[in-house]
Design a protein around this motif. Structure first.
Motif, PDB file in Angstrom:
ATOM      1  N   SER A 138      -5.657 -45.574   8.784  1.00 20.09           N
ATOM      2  CA  SER A 138      -4.730 -44.570   8.257  1.00 20.09           C
ATOM      3  C   SER A 138      -4.266 -44.925   6.849  1.00 20.09           C
ATOM      4  N   ALA A 139      -3.995 -46.199   6.610  1.00 22.61           N
ATOM      5  CA  ALA A 139      -3.508 -46.618   5.299  1.00 22.61           C
ATOM      6  C   ALA A 139      -4.501 -46.281   4.191  1.00 22.61           C
ATOM      7  N   THR A 140      -5.793 -46.327   4.489  1.00 22.04           N
ATOM      8  CA  THR A 140      -6.794 -46.033   3.454  1.00 22.04           C
ATOM      9  C   THR A 140      -6.702 -44.588   2.986  1.00 22.04           C
ATOM     10  N   ARG A 141      -6.239 -43.677   3.847  1.00 21.64           N
ATOM     11  CA  ARG A 141      -6.137 -42.271   3.443  1.00 21.64           C
ATOM     12  C   ARG A 141      -5.030 -42.052   2.428  1.00 21.64           C
ATOM     13  N   GLY A 142      -4.057 -42.945   2.391  1.00 22.89           N
ATOM     14  CA  GLY A 142      -3.001 -42.811   1.399  1.00 22.89           C
ATOM     15  C   GLY A 142      -3.521 -42.929  -0.020  1.00 22.89           C
ATOM     16  N   PHE A 143      -4.662 -43.594  -0.208  1.00 22.51           N
ATOM     17  CA  PHE A 143      -5.277 -43.715  -1.526  1.00 22.51           C
ATOM     18  C   PHE A 143      -6.092 -42.473  -1.897  1.00 22.51           C
ATOM     19  N   GLY A 144      -6.099 -41.471  -1.008  1.00 20.47           N
ATOM     20  CA  GLY A 144      -6.831 -40.239  -1.294  1.00 20.47           C
ATOM     21  C   GLY A 144      -8.292 -40.281  -0.909  1.00 20.47           C
ATOM     22  N   SER A 145      -8.715 -41.324  -0.196  1.00 19.79           N
ATOM     23  CA  SER A 145     -10.113 -41.447   0.202  1.00 19.79           C
ATOM     24  C   SER A 145     -10.267 -41.168   1.693  1.00 19.79           C
ATOM     25  N   MET A 146     -11.230 -40.301   2.019  1.00 20.41           N
ATOM     26  CA  MET A 146     -11.540 -40.024   3.412  1.00 20.41           C
ATOM     27  C   MET A 146     -12.719 -40.852   3.919  1.00 20.41           C
ATOM     28  N   ARG A 147     -13.372 -41.588   3.030  1.00 19.81           N
ATOM     29  CA  ARG A 147     -14.611 -42.272   3.425  1.00 19.81           C
ATOM     30  C   ARG A 147     -14.417 -43.285   4.555  1.00 19.81           C
ATOM     31  N   PRO A 148     -13.415 -44.193   4.491  1.00 12.38           N
ATOM     32  CA  PRO A 148     -13.262 -45.126   5.615  1.00 12.38           C
ATOM     33  C   PRO A 148     -12.966 -44.425   6.936  1.00 12.38           C
ATOM     34  N   THR A 149     -12.152 -43.368   6.898  1.00 12.36           N
ATOM     35  CA  THR A 149     -11.846 -42.634   8.123  1.00 12.36           C
ATOM     36  C   THR A 149     -13.101 -42.008   8.698  1.00 12.36           C
ATOM     37  N   THR A 181     -15.324 -53.060  28.801  1.00 13.13           N
ATOM     38  CA  THR A 181     -15.724 -53.999  27.744  1.00 13.13           C
ATOM     39  C   THR A 181     -16.561 -53.296  26.689  1.00 13.13           C
ATOM     40  N   ALA A 182     -17.554 -52.525  27.141  1.00 11.93           N
ATOM     41  CA  ALA A 182     -18.417 -51.795  26.211  1.00 11.93           C
ATOM     42  C   ALA A 182     -17.614 -50.800  25.374  1.00 11.93           C
ATOM     43  N   TRP A 183     -16.639 -50.162  25.982  1.00 14.58           N
ATOM     44  CA  TRP A 183     -15.807 -49.184  25.283  1.00 14.58           C
ATOM     45  C   TRP A 183     -14.909 -49.849  24.245  1.00 14.58           C
ATOM     46  N   ALA A 184     -14.409 -51.040  24.536  1.00 16.05           N
ATOM     47  CA  ALA A 184     -13.414 -51.692  23.681  1.00 16.05           C
ATOM     48  C   ALA A 184     -14.013 -52.446  22.500  1.00 16.05           C
ATOM     49  N   LEU A 185     -15.222 -52.960  22.615  1.00 19.43           N
ATOM     50  CA  LEU A 185     -15.801 -53.824  21.582  1.00 19.43           C
ATOM     51  C   LEU A 185     -15.837 -53.202  20.183  1.00 19.43           C
ATOM     52  N   PRO A 186     -16.168 -51.923  20.014  1.00 23.75           N
ATOM     53  CA  PRO A 186     -16.290 -51.373  18.647  1.00 23.75           C
ATOM     54  C   PRO A 186     -15.003 -51.378  17.833  1.00 23.75           C
ATOM     55  N   TYR A 187     -13.853 -51.535  18.461  1.00 25.89           N
ATOM     56  CA  TYR A 187     -12.617 -51.536  17.681  1.00 25.89           C
ATOM     57  C   TYR A 187     -12.523 -52.744  16.753  1.00 25.89           C
ATOM     58  N   LEU A 188     -13.157 -53.853  17.108  1.00 24.43           N
ATOM     59  CA  LEU A 188     -13.070 -55.054  16.274  1.00 24.43           C
ATOM     60  C   LEU A 188     -13.761 -54.868  14.923  1.00 24.43           C
ATOM     61  N   PRO A 189     -15.035 -54.426  14.858  1.00 20.79           N
ATOM     62  CA  PRO A 189     -15.631 -54.211  13.528  1.00 20.79           C
ATOM     63  C   PRO A 189     -14.927 -53.132  12.717  1.00 20.79           C
ATOM     64  N   VAL A 190     -14.391 -52.115  13.375  1.00 20.03           N
ATOM     65  CA  VAL A 190     -13.633 -51.090  12.641  1.00 20.03           C
ATOM     66  C   VAL A 190     -12.424 -51.718  11.962  1.00 20.03           C
ATOM     67  N   LEU A 191     -11.695 -52.559  12.687  1.00 22.62           N
ATOM     68  CA  LEU A 191     -10.530 -53.233  12.120  1.00 22.62           C
ATOM     69  C   LEU A 191     -10.928 -54.127  10.945  1.00 22.62           C
ATOM     70  N   LEU A 192     -11.984 -54.903  11.110  1.00 24.38           N
ATOM     71  CA  LEU A 192     -12.398 -55.841  10.057  1.00 24.38           C
ATOM     72  C   LEU A 192     -12.862 -55.102   8.799  1.00 24.38           C
ATOM     73  N   LEU A 193     -13.689 -54.083   8.958  1.00 23.58           N
ATOM     74  CA  LEU A 193     -14.216 -53.367   7.796  1.00 23.58           C
ATOM     75  C   LEU A 193     -13.130 -52.580   7.072  1.00 23.58           C
ATOM     76  N   ALA A 194     -12.229 -51.946   7.814  1.00 24.34           N
ATOM     77  CA  ALA A 194     -11.128 -51.218   7.180  1.00 24.34           C
ATOM     78  C   ALA A 194     -10.199 -52.183   6.437  1.00 24.34           C
ATOM     79  N   SER A 195      -9.991 -53.366   6.996  1.00 25.64           N
ATOM     80  CA  SER A 195      -9.139 -54.365   6.330  1.00 25.64           C
ATOM     81  C   SER A 195      -9.748 -54.823   5.017  1.00 25.64           C
ATOM     82  N   VAL A 196     -11.070 -55.011   5.001  1.00 26.37           N
ATOM     83  CA  VAL A 196     -11.752 -55.411   3.760  1.00 26.37           C
ATOM     84  C   VAL A 196     -11.605 -54.320   2.698  1.00 26.37           C
ATOM     85  N   TRP A 197     -11.831 -53.050   3.099  1.00 22.15           N
ATOM     86  CA  TRP A 197     -11.711 -51.932   2.152  1.00 22.15           C
ATOM     87  C   TRP A 197     -10.301 -51.881   1.580  1.00 22.15           C
TER      88      TRP A 197
END
Length: 432
Positions: A138-149, A181-197
């Motif tokens: 959500s924080a990335t959208r404040g910069f006016g970019s929709m790409r990470p979302t 487990t399968a459902w929950a795993l993808p949240y970790l890479p999303v968190l890491l990549l959004a944090s880097v951006w």
């Protein structure tokens, strides 16, 4: 009425482009989530499917409560700090993330210590990533970019969930913990990549005293509202599982899965339009706010009403064909869903407008009324009517949730979901 100047048209064009990007991501996510439900309903028994749907709904509800609506608070402050070069943005991000991360870690640990259910323990471990990823994206959208979302929240997360859950189902593993487990795993890479951006765009400025106070003074009413909204969105699945059994919860989830189409379409438009609405209302530019609201409402109706009409017409055949013979009893639920979503989309983003104007307290009161209506109807109707009772309860709450903010913004600002600017939205020469 103020003229459509080149500056105003450029703003509308930007909102349109952002809306298209948001809808593209929302559409991809909707398809992936829908296919995930299809795989589960066809690949495992109704009892297992119902338990899985109830467990993940509970996890999403708790995560949304623990986010404290910090993501939308960051959109508000980051968008408003643009003229100053986002000088204090890093402090706002820190002030938002620390309490969310702390609460989610504490809640996850408490669940692990107090339950022996393996699926709930898996989801408790994933809870911090589920909660924090939403705030960072959500924080990335404040910069006016929709790409990470679009790329992370709209594509990576739901597609990865589809692939991983599909792998468990195709392997013949009728196990709720493995599915969780399968459902929950993808949240970790999303968190890491959004944090880097986000990290690459945050100015390195010292943390100023009072930053957290400013953020949470604005956000706390929305924190309560977001928690109530989360309860409103997903608790019905849990209530059905508790009062009518997991199998009935599976039928209800399948029949209402199409509601994500309207919700994600509205979410895509809201994510692109909200920063512009905040700026327009902060500057007192009511004509521009009216343009954005009416344009978004018309596109929401045009994009979703054909889906709801088609779903209502085809539901008796479609549910059995897509989810299996055991799910044809959900047709009455589908009828209620279609009619309710048509009403909701006709109201447009009324609550987004209300909160963008700073009336977070009124939004909170509206949500309390909506949840109270829905829960009361659920408790009254589900024991005797099962999934149909849950659908009627949700419909009553949804009507309250949309009509009350619509009344508020009309009374305060004279805003209506349809008007002159609805026609402007259909004319590409006027917004390019």
């Amino acid at each position: 009425m103020a003229p459509l100047t080149p500056t105003r048209l450029a703003g509308l064009s930007g909102a349109a482009r952002g809306g298209v990007a948001g809808l593209a991501g929302a559409g991809t996510g909707a398809v992936a989530q829908f296919l995930t439900v299809v795989l589960v309903t066809r690949g495992v028994g109704r009892e297992t499917a119902g338990l899985f749907f109830a467990a993940t709904a509970l996890c999403l509800t708790v995560a949304a409560v623990l986010r404290l609506d910090a993501g939308n608070g960051l959109v508000y402050f980051v968008a408003r700090s643009r003229p100053s070069g986002h000088r204090h943005t890093s402090g706002h991000v820190r002030a938002a993330l620390v309490p969310v991360a702390s609460l989610s870690l504490a809640t996850g640990a408490a669940v692990i210590l107090t339950t022996s259910d393996p699926a709930l323990r898996v989801l408790a471990v994933a809870l911090p990533a589920v909660a924090c990823s939403g705030v960072v994206v959500s924080a990335t959208r404040g910069f006016g970019s929709m790409r990470p979302t679009v790329l992370l929240d709209g594509v990576l997360q739901p597609v990865a969930q589809l692939l991983l859950v599909g792998a468990v189902v195709l392997a013949g593993r009728d196990s709720v913990p493995l599915l969780a487990t399968a459902w929950a795993l993808p949240y970790l890479p999303v968190l890491l990549l959004a944090s880097v951006w986000l990290r690459r765009r945050l100015p390195r400025t010292p943390y100023l005293p009072g930053t957290a106070r400013d953020l949470w003074r604005h956000t706390w009413p929305r924190s309560l509202a977001a928690g109530i909204q989360a309860v409103f969105q997903r608790l019905d699945v849990v209530i059905v599982a508790l009062l009518a059994g997991p199998a009935e919860a599976a039928v209800y989830t399948a029949a209402t899965r199409f509601k994500i189409v309207g919700q994600l379409a509205g979410q895509g438009l809201a994510q692109a339009t909200q920063p512009r609405l905040v700026r327009a209302l902060a500057e007192g530019d009511l004509p521009r706010a009216r343009e954005l609201y009416q344009s978004a409402t018309l596109w929401l109706v045009l994009l979703t009403w054909p889906v709801w009409l088609g779903y209502a017409a085809l539901a008796p055949w479609l549910l059995g064909a897509v989810f299996g013979d055991g799910y044809t009893g959900g047709a009455p639920v589908a009828f209620v869903l279609a009619a309710t979503m048509m009403l909701a989309t006709a109201c447009g983003m009324a609550d987004v407008v209300l909160t963008s104007a700073g009336h977070t307290g009124s939004s909170l009161a509206n949500l309390v009324a909506a949840v109270a209506t829905a829960v009361a109807l659920d408790l009254l109707l589900i024991p005797s009517m099962g999934s149909l009772g849950a659908a009627l309860g949700w419909a009553g709450g949804t009507a309250v949730k949309n009509l009350l903010p619509l009344w508020h913004i009309h009374r305060l600002y004279g805003l209506r979901p349809f008007g002159t600017h609805s026609l402007t939205a259909l004319n590409p020469r006027r917004v390019t």
